[in-house]
Design a protein around this motif. Sequence first.
Motif, PDB file in Angstrom:
ATOM      1  N   GLY A  29      39.870   5.525  -7.370  1.00  0.00           N
ATOM      2  CA  GLY A  29      40.266   4.763  -8.547  1.00  0.00           C
ATOM      3  C   GLY A  29      41.756   4.953  -8.741  1.00  0.00           C
ATOM      4  O   GLY A  29      42.258   6.071  -8.644  1.00  0.00           O
ATOM      5  N   ARG A  62      39.633   0.894  -6.304  1.00  0.00           N
ATOM      6  CA  ARG A  62      39.343   0.212  -7.567  1.00  0.00           C
ATOM      7  C   ARG A  62      40.527   0.462  -8.486  1.00  0.00           C
ATOM      8  O   ARG A  62      40.988   1.588  -8.628  1.00  0.00           O
ATOM      9  N   CYS A  87      37.395   6.077 -15.330  1.00  0.00           N
ATOM     10  CA  CYS A  87      37.364   7.357 -14.623  1.00  0.00           C
ATOM     11  C   CYS A  87      35.935   7.883 -14.502  1.00  0.00           C
ATOM     12  O   CYS A  87      35.532   8.352 -13.429  1.00  0.00           O
ATOM     13  N   ILE A  90      34.212   6.040 -11.739  1.00  0.00           N
ATOM     14  CA  ILE A  90      34.680   6.475 -10.418  1.00  0.00           C
ATOM     15  C   ILE A  90      34.038   7.805 -10.049  1.00  0.00           C
ATOM     16  O   ILE A  90      33.513   7.988  -8.943  1.00  0.00           O
ATOM     17  N   GLY A  95      33.780   9.358  -6.436  1.00  0.00           N
ATOM     18  CA  GLY A  95      35.158   9.104  -6.055  1.00  0.00           C
ATOM     19  C   GLY A  95      36.148  10.039  -6.704  1.00  0.00           C
ATOM     20  O   GLY A  95      35.790  11.006  -7.381  1.00  0.00           O
ATOM     21  N   VAL A  97      40.345  10.006  -8.565  1.00  0.00           N
ATOM     22  CA  VAL A  97      41.302   9.153  -9.260  1.00  0.00           C
ATOM     23  C   VAL A  97      42.716   9.526  -8.832  1.00  0.00           C
ATOM     24  O   VAL A  97      43.067  10.707  -8.788  1.00  0.00           O
TER      25      VAL A  97
END
Length: 100
Positions: A29, A62, A87, A90, A95, A97
Amino acid sequence: MVSAGEPASCWSACVHGIPPRRREKCLVGVFDGEGSSPEVVRAALTVLEAVAAHGGPQVEIRRGGRIGCEAEEQDGESLTPEAVEFCRGIFADGGAVLHG
């Protein structure tokens, strides 16, 4: 001890005690940031794309909304509820950030 010729995944496993695992796709992200940060973020994404192009894991990017001074000027908050939810989404998808 890991030698210079061994893959980074082996080094990571030794340092963190986590066995190496091949990911097919990594989720990132992205908040571009402000000032010189967008340039730094673009450079980091270029490196991620190069790693993917040379046999590393594919990267799904993203984009998040505004955060920091720009968000505070427009929304009255430096960390908007939308950014927090972005966030959380994600992280929920496994994921990381990247923020400039």
